[in-house]
Motif scaffolding. Structure first.
Motif, PDB file in Angstrom:
ATOM      1  N   ARG A 186       0.825  -1.210   0.000  1.00 23.37           N
ATOM      2  CA  ARG A 186       0.000   0.000   0.000  1.00 23.37           C
ATOM      3  C   ARG A 186       0.859   1.261   0.000  1.00 23.37           C
ATOM      4  O   ARG A 186       0.629   2.198  -0.753  1.00 23.37           O
ATOM      5  CB  ARG A 186      -0.906  -0.004   1.222  1.00 23.37           C
ATOM      6  CG  ARG A 186      -2.110  -0.916   1.087  1.00 23.37           C
ATOM      7  CD  ARG A 186      -2.994  -0.818   2.301  1.00 23.37           C
ATOM      8  NE  ARG A 186      -4.288  -1.441   2.062  1.00 23.37           N
ATOM      9  CZ  ARG A 186      -5.225  -1.567   2.979  1.00 23.37           C
ATOM     10  NH1 ARG A 186      -5.011  -1.110   4.190  1.00 23.37           N
ATOM     11  NH2 ARG A 186      -6.368  -2.145   2.697  1.00 23.37           N
ATOM     12  N   ASP A 190       0.907   1.779  -3.959  1.00 26.41           N
ATOM     13  CA  ASP A 190      -0.252   2.625  -4.202  1.00 26.41           C
ATOM     14  C   ASP A 190       0.089   4.110  -4.138  1.00 26.41           C
ATOM     15  O   ASP A 190      -0.269   4.882  -5.030  1.00 26.41           O
ATOM     16  CB  ASP A 190      -1.352   2.305  -3.185  1.00 26.41           C
ATOM     17  CG  ASP A 190      -1.954   0.922  -3.399  1.00 26.41           C
ATOM     18  OD1 ASP A 190      -1.670   0.323  -4.443  1.00 26.41           O
ATOM     19  OD2 ASP A 190      -2.682   0.442  -2.525  1.00 26.41           O
ATOM     20  N   TRP A 222      -4.991   5.153  -0.238  1.00 24.45           N
ATOM     21  CA  TRP A 222      -3.553   5.209  -0.503  1.00 24.45           C
ATOM     22  C   TRP A 222      -3.262   5.705  -1.915  1.00 24.45           C
ATOM     23  O   TRP A 222      -2.363   6.528  -2.141  1.00 24.45           O
ATOM     24  CB  TRP A 222      -2.946   3.826  -0.295  1.00 24.45           C
ATOM     25  CG  TRP A 222      -2.808   3.439   1.128  1.00 24.45           C
ATOM     26  CD1 TRP A 222      -3.670   2.677   1.866  1.00 24.45           C
ATOM     27  CD2 TRP A 222      -1.747   3.787   2.020  1.00 24.45           C
ATOM     28  NE1 TRP A 222      -3.217   2.537   3.155  1.00 24.45           N
ATOM     29  CE2 TRP A 222      -2.030   3.203   3.278  1.00 24.45           C
ATOM     30  CE3 TRP A 222      -0.575   4.525   1.880  1.00 24.45           C
ATOM     31  CZ2 TRP A 222      -1.198   3.334   4.385  1.00 24.45           C
ATOM     32  CZ3 TRP A 222       0.263   4.666   2.985  1.00 24.45           C
ATOM     33  CH2 TRP A 222      -0.050   4.085   4.209  1.00 24.45           C
TER      34      TRP A 222
END
Length: 423
Positions: A186, A190, A222
């Motif tokens: 993440r 992301d 994110w």
């Protein structure tokens, strides 16, 4: 004697040499995955394991596949997006690595699902999904294969949502690890990966100036955070639209304007969806947009922009640049759809830099090893990535950057794990 290539469906095996160069270039920028591959080659933790991989067929994915193969796995690969396949990489995997690849750039939806079926035909022990399409096929049309599954992994937030829905209904047929929820994935993938590569896709498709433009970001998870941060860095005025009050508050305190989508529709120049939901931008928004608006999606599936509504509001359309479809409304307003509403960083650019996918795919490789080793303990549910794997990947990434950190002393560790010590 020349080895016959495995069963495959790719655009042109003659592209293999070019693709191999691309794979090796990416590999030089993926030290974490490379270190895992070296260990896998020594220990062979995946010997005899059949793995069905449905991911974007890129040079970075090729290095994940090479790592799984080095660990002893028999890998079959198909695309998780019809527009993201790098045909030369697909050819290199077939010709140079002996991998069964079923993917080519621009395949239609019938071919897309046929390719998933061909990968499922290998009767896998482990699945690796980027959107849960393989798992969906297994649970809908190929249920006879479920008993042999040791487990699976899922890369995306959108895919994890589908799997949690299966789990909630008591229909999930085997354990799945939500790689997309790993902190390393993440944080690195992301925020930094999608944040940068989304703007890269917009710039390649449109050659537009971001400075001074109003960029509307739908979703402040994110991915949305990363896009908003990079757009502001490029000089855009960033507006965030959210349905979650906590995330909306975070966006406001991070210095972004926050407003409802209808208000933003009349104000924005560039609209970027990153929610994981559907119909985020629809008829009432298109009707308010200004002439020249750019519309793109950074979520996994092509449902965030309601394309039927776009065609109803602006029925006249033509392609004005590669990856740019101009829709003209009866009042003359021109709305520009990028990459057919598919994930723009992959369809109009190259996706994440290799350094980002290095960390994301390290998760995939280590989780595959974890599933095989712990198959008898796992139950049909969605699991988080074990914390120790997140820490191991972070440690390897820091080592590749030449960064050292402190460790706790015994006294410090005792203080943090004891209830007796306090004020």
């Amino acid at each position: 004697m020349t080895r016959a290539p495995p069963h495959h469906d790719v655009a042109d095996l003659g592209l293999a040499e070019v693709g191999q160069g691309r794979v090796e270039y990416a590999d030089a920028r993926m030290p974490v995955l490379r270190s895992i591959r070296q260990r896998f080659a020594r220990e062979r933790p995946l010997d005899g394991v059949r793995i069905a991989v449905c991911h974007h067929v890129t040079a970075e994915t090729a290095n994940l596949v090479r790592t799984l193969s080095a660990g002893g796995a028999d890998v079959a690969l198909c695309a998780s997006n019809p527009l993201s396949t790098q045909d030369d990489v697909a050819a290199a995997l077939v010709d140079r690595a002996g991998v069964a690849v079923h993917a080519f750039q621009g395949e239609d939806m019938a071919t897309y699902y046929d390719h998933i079926e061909r990968v499922v035909d290998t009767e896998p022990h482990v699945t690796m999904d980027d959107g849960a399409d393989v798992i969906s096929v297994l649970h809908s049309r190929r249920t006879e294969l479920l008993p042999a599954l040791l487990g699976g992994t899922e890369e995306t937030t959108s895919g994890v949502l589908r799997l949690r829905a299966l789990e909630a209904e008591g229909k999930l047929g085997f354990p799945v690890v939500a790689v997309g929820a790993a902190q390393t994935k993440r944080f690195f993938d992301d925020r930094y990966g999608t944040g940068q590569s989304t703007l890269d896709g917009i710039l390649r498709a449109t050659n537009t100036l971001l400075a001074g433009r109003v960029a509307v970001v739908f979703g402040y998870g994110w991915t949305g955070r990363g896009i908003a941060l990079r757009a502001r860095g490029a000089g855009s005025q960033v507006v965030v639209c959210e349905v979650d009050p906590l995330r909306a508050l975070e966006a406001k305190l991070d210095g972004f304007e926050v407003m409802p989508a209808l208000a933003a529709a009349a104000k924005g120049d560039i609209f970027i969806t990153a929610t994981g939901g559907r119909d985020v931008v629809r008829r009432e928004h298109y009707e308010l947009m200004r002439d020249g608006a750019l519309l793109c999606n950074a979520g996994h599936f092509d449902v965030e922009l309601n394309l039927a509504d776009l065609r109803a509001v602006a029925p006249e359309r033509r392609t004005v640049r590669e990856h740019v479809e101009q829709h003209v409304a009866p009042d003359g307003r021109r709305l520009h759809l990028l990459a057919q509403g598919r994930v723009v960083n992959l369809a109009a650019a190259e996706g994440h830099p290799a350094a980002v996918m290095d960390v994301a795919f390290a998760n995939q490789a280590l989780v595959a090893e974890y599933i095989v080793r712990h198959a008898q303990e796992l139950r049909p549910r969605v699991y988080d990535v074990p914390r120790e794997l997140d820490h191991e990947i972070s440690r390897l990434a820091l080592a590749s950057l030449g960064v050292e950190i402190d460790t706790l002393t015994d006294a410090q560790q005792s203080y943090l794990t004891s209830w007796e010590l306090g004020t």
